[in-house]
Design a protein around this motif. Structure first.
Motif, PDB file in Angstrom:
ATOM      1  N   LEU A 187     -11.690  -8.329   9.505  1.00 18.75           N
ATOM      2  CA  LEU A 187     -12.862  -9.157   9.744  1.00 18.75           C
ATOM      3  C   LEU A 187     -12.860  -9.586  11.202  1.00 18.75           C
ATOM      4  O   LEU A 187     -11.943 -10.281  11.646  1.00 18.75           O
ATOM      5  N   ARG A 188     -13.917  -9.173  11.951  1.00 23.88           N
ATOM      6  CA  ARG A 188     -14.010  -9.519  13.366  1.00 23.88           C
ATOM      7  C   ARG A 188     -15.371 -10.126  13.652  1.00 23.88           C
ATOM      8  O   ARG A 188     -16.387  -9.638  13.143  1.00 23.88           O
ATOM      9  N   PRO A 189     -15.411 -11.194  14.455  1.00 27.09           N
ATOM     10  CA  PRO A 189     -16.682 -11.869  14.738  1.00 27.09           C
ATOM     11  C   PRO A 189     -17.730 -10.912  15.290  1.00 27.09           C
ATOM     12  O   PRO A 189     -17.459 -10.139  16.212  1.00 27.09           O
ATOM     13  N   GLY A 190     -18.914 -10.952  14.697  1.00 26.34           N
ATOM     14  CA  GLY A 190     -20.021 -10.156  15.192  1.00 26.34           C
ATOM     15  C   GLY A 190     -20.007  -8.698  14.776  1.00 26.34           C
ATOM     16  O   GLY A 190     -20.922  -7.950  15.142  1.00 26.34           O
ATOM     17  N   LEU A 191     -18.999  -8.275  14.038  1.00 26.55           N
ATOM     18  CA  LEU A 191     -18.898  -6.881  13.631  1.00 26.55           C
ATOM     19  C   LEU A 191     -18.830  -6.767  12.113  1.00 26.55           C
ATOM     20  O   LEU A 191     -18.431  -7.714  11.424  1.00 26.55           O
ATOM     21  N   GLN A 192     -19.220  -5.617  11.600  1.00 23.38           N
ATOM     22  CA  GLN A 192     -19.128  -5.371  10.170  1.00 23.38           C
ATOM     23  C   GLN A 192     -17.660  -5.276   9.750  1.00 23.38           C
ATOM     24  O   GLN A 192     -16.823  -4.789  10.519  1.00 23.38           O
ATOM     25  N   PRO A 193     -17.334  -5.751   8.531  1.00 25.31           N
ATOM     26  CA  PRO A 193     -15.952  -5.602   8.048  1.00 25.31           C
ATOM     27  C   PRO A 193     -15.534  -4.139   8.038  1.00 25.31           C
ATOM     28  O   PRO A 193     -16.321  -3.248   7.709  1.00 25.31           O
ATOM     29  N   GLU A 194     -14.317  -3.882   8.445  1.00 28.36           N
ATOM     30  CA  GLU A 194     -13.791  -2.521   8.495  1.00 28.36           C
ATOM     31  C   GLU A 194     -12.638  -2.385   7.503  1.00 28.36           C
ATOM     32  O   GLU A 194     -11.730  -3.217   7.462  1.00 28.36           O
ATOM     33  N   ILE A 195     -12.700  -1.346   6.681  1.00 32.48           N
ATOM     34  CA  ILE A 195     -11.647  -1.099   5.695  1.00 32.48           C
ATOM     35  C   ILE A 195     -10.756   0.033   6.195  1.00 32.48           C
ATOM     36  O   ILE A 195     -11.232   1.122   6.491  1.00 32.48           O
ATOM     37  N   ARG A 196      -9.475  -0.255   6.308  1.00 28.15           N
ATOM     38  CA  ARG A 196      -8.518   0.759   6.740  1.00 28.15           C
ATOM     39  C   ARG A 196      -7.553   1.070   5.603  1.00 28.15           C
ATOM     40  O   ARG A 196      -7.199   0.206   4.809  1.00 28.15           O
ATOM     41  N   GLU A 197      -7.150   2.321   5.525  1.00 25.85           N
ATOM     42  CA  GLU A 197      -6.195   2.759   4.519  1.00 25.85           C
ATOM     43  C   GLU A 197      -4.854   3.069   5.167  1.00 25.85           C
ATOM     44  O   GLU A 197      -4.796   3.586   6.290  1.00 25.85           O
ATOM     45  N   HIS A 198      -3.792   2.727   4.463  1.00 25.04           N
ATOM     46  CA  HIS A 198      -2.445   2.990   4.948  1.00 25.04           C
ATOM     47  C   HIS A 198      -1.612   3.581   3.808  1.00 25.04           C
ATOM     48  O   HIS A 198      -1.786   3.199   2.649  1.00 25.04           O
ATOM     49  N   PRO A 199      -0.711   4.496   4.115  1.00 27.51           N
ATOM     50  CA  PRO A 199       0.176   5.007   3.060  1.00 27.51           C
ATOM     51  C   PRO A 199       1.074   3.909   2.523  1.00 27.51           C
ATOM     52  O   PRO A 199       1.467   2.991   3.256  1.00 27.51           O
ATOM     53  N   ARG A 200       1.392   4.019   1.243  1.00 29.85           N
ATOM     54  CA  ARG A 200       2.158   2.980   0.553  1.00 29.85           C
ATOM     55  C   ARG A 200       3.092   3.658  -0.449  1.00 29.85           C
ATOM     56  O   ARG A 200       2.674   4.495  -1.242  1.00 29.85           O
ATOM     57  N   TRP A 201       4.362   3.294  -0.398  1.00 28.02           N
ATOM     58  CA  TRP A 201       5.344   3.860  -1.326  1.00 28.02           C
ATOM     59  C   TRP A 201       5.987   2.714  -2.089  1.00 28.02           C
ATOM     60  O   TRP A 201       6.353   1.689  -1.498  1.00 28.02           O
ATOM     61  N   GLU A 202       6.149   2.887  -3.390  1.00 31.11           N
ATOM     62  CA  GLU A 202       6.760   1.822  -4.188  1.00 31.11           C
ATOM     63  C   GLU A 202       7.869   2.373  -5.070  1.00 31.11           C
ATOM     64  O   GLU A 202       7.735   3.438  -5.682  1.00 31.11           O
ATOM     65  N   PHE A 203       8.944   1.599  -5.148  1.00 29.72           N
ATOM     66  CA  PHE A 203      10.124   1.943  -5.935  1.00 29.72           C
ATOM     67  C   PHE A 203      10.344   0.810  -6.927  1.00 29.72           C
ATOM     68  O   PHE A 203      10.543  -0.347  -6.516  1.00 29.72           O
ATOM     69  N   GLN A 204      10.313   1.115  -8.224  1.00 31.08           N
ATOM     70  CA  GLN A 204      10.407   0.077  -9.245  1.00 31.08           C
ATOM     71  C   GLN A 204      11.623   0.279 -10.131  1.00 31.08           C
ATOM     72  O   GLN A 204      12.146   1.393 -10.260  1.00 31.08           O
ATOM     73  N   ASN A 205      12.046  -0.838 -10.754  1.00 25.46           N
ATOM     74  CA  ASN A 205      13.109  -0.730 -11.740  1.00 25.46           C
ATOM     75  C   ASN A 205      12.570  -0.080 -13.022  1.00 25.46           C
ATOM     76  O   ASN A 205      11.365   0.148 -13.151  1.00 25.46           O
ATOM     77  N   LYS A 206      13.440   0.199 -13.944  1.00 24.66           N
ATOM     78  CA  LYS A 206      13.058   0.918 -15.165  1.00 24.66           C
ATOM     79  C   LYS A 206      11.990   0.159 -15.952  1.00 24.66           C
ATOM     80  O   LYS A 206      11.065   0.752 -16.516  1.00 24.66           O
ATOM     81  N   GLU A 207      12.094  -1.170 -15.973  1.00 27.27           N
ATOM     82  CA  GLU A 207      11.186  -1.990 -16.769  1.00 27.27           C
ATOM     83  C   GLU A 207       9.842  -2.255 -16.089  1.00 27.27           C
ATOM     84  O   GLU A 207       8.957  -2.854 -16.680  1.00 27.27           O
ATOM     85  N   ARG A 208       9.687  -1.847 -14.862  1.00 31.49           N
ATOM     86  CA  ARG A 208       8.489  -2.101 -14.059  1.00 31.49           C
ATOM     87  C   ARG A 208       8.235  -3.606 -13.878  1.00 31.49           C
ATOM     88  O   ARG A 208       7.086  -4.053 -13.821  1.00 31.49           O
ATOM     89  N   THR A 209       9.302  -4.363 -13.767  1.00 24.60           N
ATOM     90  CA  THR A 209       9.158  -5.802 -13.539  1.00 24.60           C
ATOM     91  C   THR A 209       9.490  -6.192 -12.105  1.00 24.60           C
ATOM     92  O   THR A 209       9.202  -7.328 -11.696  1.00 24.60           O
ATOM     93  N   THR A 210      10.094  -5.294 -11.355  1.00 30.01           N
ATOM     94  CA  THR A 210      10.432  -5.547  -9.953  1.00 30.01           C
ATOM     95  C   THR A 210      10.141  -4.301  -9.139  1.00 30.01           C
ATOM     96  O   THR A 210      10.460  -3.190  -9.580  1.00 30.01           O
ATOM     97  N   GLY A 211       9.532  -4.475  -7.985  1.00 29.45           N
ATOM     98  CA  GLY A 211       9.198  -3.335  -7.150  1.00 29.45           C
ATOM     99  C   GLY A 211       9.467  -3.597  -5.680  1.00 29.45           C
ATOM    100  O   GLY A 211       9.298  -4.730  -5.195  1.00 29.45           O
ATOM    101  N   ILE A 212       9.894  -2.554  -4.986  1.00 28.39           N
ATOM    102  CA  ILE A 212      10.054  -2.576  -3.530  1.00 28.39           C
ATOM    103  C   ILE A 212       8.950  -1.714  -2.945  1.00 28.39           C
ATOM    104  O   ILE A 212       8.848  -0.522  -3.259  1.00 28.39           O
ATOM    105  N   ILE A 213       8.108  -2.317  -2.132  1.00 31.12           N
ATOM    106  CA  ILE A 213       6.986  -1.617  -1.511  1.00 31.12           C
ATOM    107  C   ILE A 213       7.316  -1.381  -0.038  1.00 31.12           C
ATOM    108  O   ILE A 213       7.725  -2.297   0.669  1.00 31.12           O
TER     109      ILE A 213
END
Length: 250
Positions: free
Chosen positions: A43-69
């Motif tokens: 969000l920048r003053p006077g400009l339209q909102p810009e959406i950027r994409e970034h790669p994301r990797w996640e590592f989770q425990n077996k139960e999917r209750t904790t994750g490292i992003i």
């Protein structure tokens, strides 16, 4: 839900190190792996909102209750199976050491620690029995409302950084703050109906002082951030809540 964020100087080739990171984390209790894209709204003053994409990797425990992003500019640990901060920091240190050894980031420019507590009174109780009077707000009936939802925020500097304490209610059927949804963790054990009153206590403490990427220094700062959050939690919660939740003494 508890989340720790370590924002690092941008590592454009982070993807080149993910195989090594995955192999080490797989052997340390995080066997699940997912690769996707994270979205950032600028969000920048006077400009339209810009959406950027970034790669994301996640590592989770077996139960999917904790994750490292892992992202090109951040390392995040989040969990919905929290017991003690000491145990939580062991997983955070693991994430920092593994990614640090592989990618060798140079700087850290933001550290943040956040707790979100869902308050669900038992039958015959009300939410005000769990939070102290300072978070109750005005009585809706006293100001002519047939029903009211509370939304409070206290923001201010500490010796470590910036502290934000929020109490937010909704009846939308969700229970996590909008900026943390959708979550990749398994929340199947929690069911909230549309129309049910949901009260959350959202505690966020962060610092934006630039520093070298040093795991010991990061961990020491996280403990300092936690200190104010622990005090804030105990200042917000009633003795009844602390007893019901079996909160440990400081």
């Amino acid at each position: 839900m508890v989340l720790a964020q370590v924002r690092i100087s941008h590592v454009a080739k982070m993807g080149d190190f993910i195989d090594d990171v995955q192999e080490r984390l797989r052997r340390k209790g995080f066997p699940r792996f997912d690769e996707g894209r994270a979205h950032e709204i600028l969000l920048r003053p006077g400009l339209q909102p810009e959406i950027r994409e970034h790669p994301r990797w996640e590592f989770q425990n077996k139960e999917r209750t904790t994750g490292i992003i892992v992202m090109q500019s951040a390392i995040v640990l989040h969990t919905n199976s929290y017991d003690t901060f000491d145990h939580f920091t062991k997983s955070l240190r693991l994430a920092l050491e593994v990614v640090g050894d592989a990618a060798k980031p140079s700087l850290v420019d933001r550290l943040g620690l956040r707790y979100v507590d869902l308050i669900r009174p038992a039958r015959g109780e009300v939410w005000t029995e769990y939070l102290k009077e300072g978070l109750h707000g005005l009585d809706p009936a006293a100001i002519g409302m047939t029903e009211g939802l509370q939304r409070h925020e206290t923001v201010g500097p500490t010796k470590v950084g910036q502290l934000v304490v929020r109490c937010v209610q909704n009846r939308s059927g969700g229970f996590l703050p909008a900026d943390l949804t959708p979550s990749t963790l398994d929340y199947s054990r929690i069911s909230v109906e549309v129309g049910e009153l949901v009260t959350t206590l959202d505690l966020d403490h962060y610092t934006e002082i630039a520093r070298d990427f040093d795991v010991d220094d990061v961990m020491a700062t996280m403990w300092a951030l936690h200190e104010n959050l622990d005090v804030s939690f105990r200042e917000a919660a009633t003795p009844h809540a602390l007893k019901k939740w079996e909160a440990q003494s400081r």
